[in-house]
Enzyme design. Sequence first.
Site, short mmCIF file in Angstrom:
data_model
loop_
_atom_site.label_atom_id
_atom_site.label_comp_id
_atom_site.label_asym_id
_atom_site.label_seq_id
_atom_site.Cartn_x
_atom_site.Cartn_y
_atom_site.Cartn_z
N VAL A 8 3.75 -0.55 4.30
CA VAL A 8 2.43 -1.01 4.71
C VAL A 8 1.89 -1.89 3.58
CG1 VAL A 8 0.11 -0.32 5.43
CG2 VAL A 8 2.08 1.08 6.08
N ASP A 11 -0.79 6.22 12.12
CA ASP A 11 0.63 6.50 12.34
C ASP A 11 0.89 7.03 13.75
OD1 ASP A 11 3.25 6.57 11.62
OD2 ASP A 11 3.08 8.21 10.18
N ASP A 41 2.59 13.64 15.74
CA ASP A 41 2.92 13.75 14.31
C ASP A 41 1.62 13.94 13.52
OD1 ASP A 41 4.48 13.84 12.01
OD2 ASP A 41 4.52 11.67 11.76
N ILE A 89 0.85 -1.20 0.00
CA ILE A 89 0.00 0.00 0.00
C ILE A 89 0.88 1.24 0.00
CG2 ILE A 89 -1.74 1.33 1.25
CD1 ILE A 89 -2.45 -1.27 2.75
N1 ATP Z 1 -4.76 0.82 8.66
C1 ATP Z 1 -4.50 1.23 7.41
N2 ATP Z 1 -5.34 0.94 6.40
C2 ATP Z 1 -5.09 1.33 5.14
N3 ATP Z 1 -4.00 2.04 4.77
C3 ATP Z 1 -3.13 2.38 5.74
C4 ATP Z 1 -3.32 2.00 7.10
N4 ATP Z 1 -2.29 2.47 7.83
C5 ATP Z 1 -1.49 3.12 6.97
N5 ATP Z 1 -1.98 3.08 5.71
C6 ATP Z 1 -1.38 3.67 4.50
O1 ATP Z 1 0.03 3.57 4.60
C7 ATP Z 1 0.62 4.87 4.62
C8 ATP Z 1 1.81 4.90 5.57
O2 ATP Z 1 1.36 4.58 6.87
P1 ATP Z 1 1.87 5.38 8.14
O3 ATP Z 1 1.54 6.81 7.99
O4 ATP Z 1 1.35 4.66 9.33
O5 ATP Z 1 3.42 5.12 8.07
P2 ATP Z 1 4.65 6.12 7.92
O6 ATP Z 1 5.65 5.66 8.87
O7 ATP Z 1 4.22 7.55 7.95
O8 ATP Z 1 5.12 5.78 6.50
P3 ATP Z 1 5.51 6.82 5.37
O9 ATP Z 1 6.89 7.24 5.70
O10 ATP Z 1 5.35 6.01 4.11
O11 ATP Z 1 4.49 7.95 5.44
C9 ATP Z 1 -0.50 5.82 4.99
O12 ATP Z 1 -0.28 7.10 4.44
C10 ATP Z 1 -1.70 5.16 4.37
O13 ATP Z 1 -1.77 5.47 3.01
MG MG Z 2 2.54 8.64 8.05
#
Ligand code: ATP
Ligand code: MG
Length: 259
Positions: free
Chosen positions: A61, A210, A193, A53
């Site tokens: 993810v 996040d 954040d 994703i």
């Molecule tokens: N529970 C969820 N269901 C669907 N998509 C999700 C979910 N959690 C996260 N995502 C997708 O994955 C992306 C990255 O997740 P997250 O923000 O938790 O991680 P991150 O550490 O910020 O990663 P990145 O550096 O890629 O932003 C989110 O922007 C979203 O698009």
């Molecule tokens: Mg994020």
Amino acid sequence: MVKPTRIRKRERRPRIKDADLFKTVEEVFDVFTLQHLERLLSKGIIWELKGVISSGKEARVYWGKDKKGRDLAVKIYLSATAEFRKSIKKYIMGDPRFESIPKHNFRKLIYAWTRKEYRNLVRMKKAGVNVPEPLAFSGNILVMEFLGEEGYRAPLLVEVIEELGEDEVNRLYREVVRQIRLIVCGARLVHADLSEYNIMIWREEPWIIDVSQAVEHSHPLALELLRRDIENITAFFSRYTDQELDLELEEIRRCLQPQ
Ligand SMILES: Nc1ncnc2c1ncn2[C@@H]1O[C@H](COP(=O)(O)OP(=O)(O)OP(=O)(O)O)[C@@H](O)[C@H]1O
Ligand SMILES: [Mg+2]
């Protein structure tokens, strides 16, 4: 490096279909990650991994399925960059829940980080915050409810805001404020954040994601981090509405325990 084909040898093995995913598995997962993945697969928590994703610097993810065919989001933290390690330490140190983590064992730091995200999700969920339901964690892998449909993730706030009318923007703003209040006054955490990139819009509601870096009120930076969260959200929404925005947020600041 253990080949991902090891995963395929298990009985009642989960299917990993996506050729790109295979490639990714081989390239980015170390032996520890594969072991934790196998653990979650053999317990039946994850049945199938279907595709990536999101692929950031620090975490990937994946969309997956459980035994019953329910969609999952599987967040896998990768080995940490120096910058990431620095920020992990900043948020973990000062948190009484993580005092015993050895500061120089990077793998354990990442495990603690994953556990922290899981626990923060549990606390927020209990307080009624819209967060993905935390389902399991192992090592650097967190399994949670998938926000979206049929493998299509829900959009981020930043991705939909321009399509919305002002009434809808105002409604979402009030709802985000309510979510922040639940995080701070109910779960007694500060997200730390919060921005339009960490809020998804699903079933017409904002969902907070996040949460690994969320800290307790007792964290020395809690007030500063809360102020930053509030400023980010207010600045973002104020670009799309003429409504006066920060009154209610003052109240939330008061909810934070005095140091
Ligand atoms: N529970 C969820 N269901 C669907 N998509 C999700 C979910 N959690 C996260 N995502 C997708 O994955 C992306 C990255 O997740 P997250 O923000 O938790 O991680 P991150 O550490 O910020 O990663 P990145 O550096 O890629 O932003 C989110 O922007 C979203 O698009
Ligand atoms: Mg994020």
